[in-house]
Design a protein around this motif. Sequence first.
Motif, mmCIF file in Angstrom:
data_model
loop_
_atom_site.group_PDB
_atom_site.id
_atom_site.type_symbol
_atom_site.label_atom_id
_atom_site.label_comp_id
_atom_site.label_asym_id
_atom_site.label_seq_id
_atom_site.Cartn_x
_atom_site.Cartn_y
_atom_site.Cartn_z
ATOM 1 N N PHE A 136 -4.442 55.965 69.124
ATOM 2 C CA PHE A 136 -4.486 54.620 69.688
ATOM 3 C C PHE A 136 -5.637 54.537 70.691
ATOM 4 O O PHE A 136 -5.857 55.463 71.476
ATOM 5 C CB PHE A 136 -3.182 54.270 70.402
ATOM 6 C CG PHE A 136 -1.994 54.133 69.492
ATOM 7 C CD1 PHE A 136 -1.962 53.135 68.519
ATOM 8 C CD2 PHE A 136 -0.911 54.984 69.601
ATOM 9 C CE1 PHE A 136 -0.872 53.004 67.680
ATOM 10 C CE2 PHE A 136 0.185 54.858 68.773
ATOM 11 C CZ PHE A 136 0.203 53.864 67.800
ATOM 12 N N LEU A 137 -6.357 53.416 70.670
ATOM 13 C CA LEU A 137 -7.358 53.095 71.683
ATOM 14 C C LEU A 137 -6.882 51.836 72.392
ATOM 15 O O LEU A 137 -6.989 50.735 71.861
ATOM 16 C CB LEU A 137 -8.730 52.869 71.039
ATOM 17 C CG LEU A 137 -9.374 54.101 70.375
ATOM 18 C CD1 LEU A 137 -10.672 53.702 69.689
ATOM 19 C CD2 LEU A 137 -9.629 55.195 71.406
ATOM 20 N N VAL A 138 -6.318 52.025 73.579
ATOM 21 C CA VAL A 138 -5.703 50.911 74.292
ATOM 22 C C VAL A 138 -6.340 50.780 75.678
ATOM 23 O O VAL A 138 -6.851 51.755 76.237
ATOM 24 C CB VAL A 138 -4.180 51.131 74.435
ATOM 25 C CG1 VAL A 138 -3.501 51.032 73.077
ATOM 26 C CG2 VAL A 138 -3.875 52.481 75.077
ATOM 27 N N PRO A 139 -6.332 49.575 76.250
ATOM 28 C CA PRO A 139 -6.890 49.392 77.593
ATOM 29 C C PRO A 139 -5.986 49.997 78.665
ATOM 30 O O PRO A 139 -4.902 50.507 78.373
ATOM 31 C CB PRO A 139 -6.980 47.869 77.724
ATOM 32 C CG PRO A 139 -5.941 47.349 76.782
ATOM 33 C CD PRO A 139 -5.890 48.311 75.643
ATOM 34 N N GLU A 140 -6.448 49.915 79.898
ATOM 35 C CA GLU A 140 -5.671 50.455 81.008
ATOM 36 C C GLU A 140 -4.316 49.766 81.100
ATOM 37 O O GLU A 140 -4.195 48.568 80.864
ATOM 38 C CB GLU A 140 -6.440 50.272 82.320
ATOM 39 C CG GLU A 140 -7.794 50.963 82.331
ATOM 40 C CD GLU A 140 -8.572 50.646 83.592
ATOM 41 O OE1 GLU A 140 -7.987 50.020 84.499
ATOM 42 O OE2 GLU A 140 -9.754 51.020 83.679
ATOM 43 N N GLY A 141 -3.300 50.538 81.449
ATOM 44 C CA GLY A 141 -1.960 49.979 81.564
ATOM 45 C C GLY A 141 -0.903 51.040 81.331
ATOM 46 O O GLY A 141 -1.198 52.229 81.176
ATOM 47 N N ILE A 178 -2.355 54.751 81.100
ATOM 48 C CA ILE A 178 -3.770 54.856 80.758
ATOM 49 C C ILE A 178 -4.560 54.287 81.928
ATOM 50 O O ILE A 178 -4.469 53.099 82.231
ATOM 51 C CB ILE A 178 -4.086 54.094 79.457
ATOM 52 C CG1 ILE A 178 -3.226 54.628 78.304
ATOM 53 C CG2 ILE A 178 -5.561 54.185 79.123
ATOM 54 C CD1 ILE A 178 -3.478 56.069 77.971
ATOM 55 N N ARG A 179 -5.318 55.141 82.615
ATOM 56 C CA ARG A 179 -6.023 54.732 83.829
ATOM 57 C C ARG A 179 -7.476 54.364 83.588
ATOM 58 O O ARG A 179 -8.099 53.721 84.420
ATOM 59 C CB ARG A 179 -5.945 55.850 84.873
ATOM 60 C CG ARG A 179 -4.525 56.106 85.375
ATOM 61 C CD ARG A 179 -4.524 57.158 86.467
ATOM 62 N NE ARG A 179 -3.202 57.305 87.058
ATOM 63 C CZ ARG A 179 -2.249 58.091 86.581
ATOM 64 N NH1 ARG A 179 -2.482 58.800 85.488
ATOM 65 N NH2 ARG A 179 -1.071 58.167 87.166
ATOM 66 N N SER A 180 -8.039 54.798 82.472
ATOM 67 C CA SER A 180 -9.422 54.462 82.167
ATOM 68 C C SER A 180 -9.622 54.508 80.662
ATOM 69 O O SER A 180 -8.741 54.968 79.917
ATOM 70 C CB SER A 180 -10.380 55.446 82.858
ATOM 71 O OG SER A 180 -10.232 56.743 82.321
ATOM 72 N N LEU A 181 -10.781 54.037 80.227
ATOM 73 C CA LEU A 181 -11.069 54.027 78.798
ATOM 74 C C LEU A 181 -11.202 55.428 78.229
ATOM 75 O O LEU A 181 -11.088 55.616 77.010
ATOM 76 C CB LEU A 181 -12.351 53.227 78.536
ATOM 77 C CG LEU A 181 -12.285 51.726 78.851
ATOM 78 C CD1 LEU A 181 -13.634 51.087 78.587
ATOM 79 C CD2 LEU A 181 -11.197 51.044 78.027
#
Length: 363
Positions: A136-141, A178-181
């Motif tokens: 998965f490639l997800v944004p911060e969160g 997830i804290r960063s890309l």
Amino acid sequence: PPITPEPQPANTPSTDTFTKTTEAVRQSVQRAAELTARVIRENEQTIKLSLTIAVPVVTVANPAVVATFPNIHTLLYHFVSWLLSLFGIRKKRKPWGVVYDAITKEPIALAIVRIFNAERKLVETQVTNADGRFGFLVPEGTYTIEATKPEFIFPSKLMTGGEDGEYTNCYFGRSITIRSLSDLVDVSIPIDPRDPRGEKRRNPLWYTVKRVLKRLALPVLVVGTVLAWLATLVVASTFNVTIFIVYLFFLIYEIIISPRGARPWGTVFDATSSSPVPLAAVSLVETQYNRTLKTRLSDYSGRFNFLPPRGTYKIVVKKEGYHFPVSSEASIRHFRHPYYGETITIKKDKAVINLDIPVQRKS
């Protein structure tokens, strides 16, 4: 008149000599770097083990060091990591997760993996490939993950802890941030078989029939070949000769051509009753560094297997209510090669550890 000595040429290397010297120095430095890289690569585990042992000793023996460098463990770890990365030795972080069977430790293909955000809204769905992998490639969160597969249960109740042999960062439904890309969703997700006994439990009659037929295959072929041969002696017809040739072919195939290698599994069993012991934690320990390479749970028939590289190993078995190892004088029935905790030496590639391991019930 006085003799004037001729002036001597200055002691300055020519351009060619300087170039050759520079090239020789460059090659020496390159060879030294390659040698250093090879030594570090070959002794990576020794370096890590030495740090694990030496750092606590130094910090305890010299409190001033602790006061001056409160993060010495971290500093040394990052220094070694930087050094390994400099020579291209450090393993890259895998940019994927994996779903695997909590008992057999095999990756599970075609499992559906869903990732939800903090509001429990579905963000993305993926299906694992043949190696059980997903990504998965997800944004911060903040996110949670669910894995579903018919006949399997998530989260696992059989597995606990953050590591499971070759699988690390095991996931059981907790929230991940997830804290960063650059942060990756690289969790390992164990899931439990809903019915670990499989076909034997779903259809015991068919399982019994198949087992009986498998055991009777060779005797039936022998009897059929003998009868066909006798019939050919009495009446040498084309039909009888054909039947005899067919039986003879299958008999030769079953005895000679068909591979009958050693069974590719070992068994954990009760030393008293000789019955299999299911869901025992079987660990393969490398003796050189005393580190656990893999841990597997025995299935409901007590079976497990390891495919280790060359080296020396020991096996450790843990099961609630049992102790291991048992005395070598214990009465072992039906098992030819019981294992009592001795060192195992693997001398060739593609070897299979298929030892039978007795465990004893605690009194």
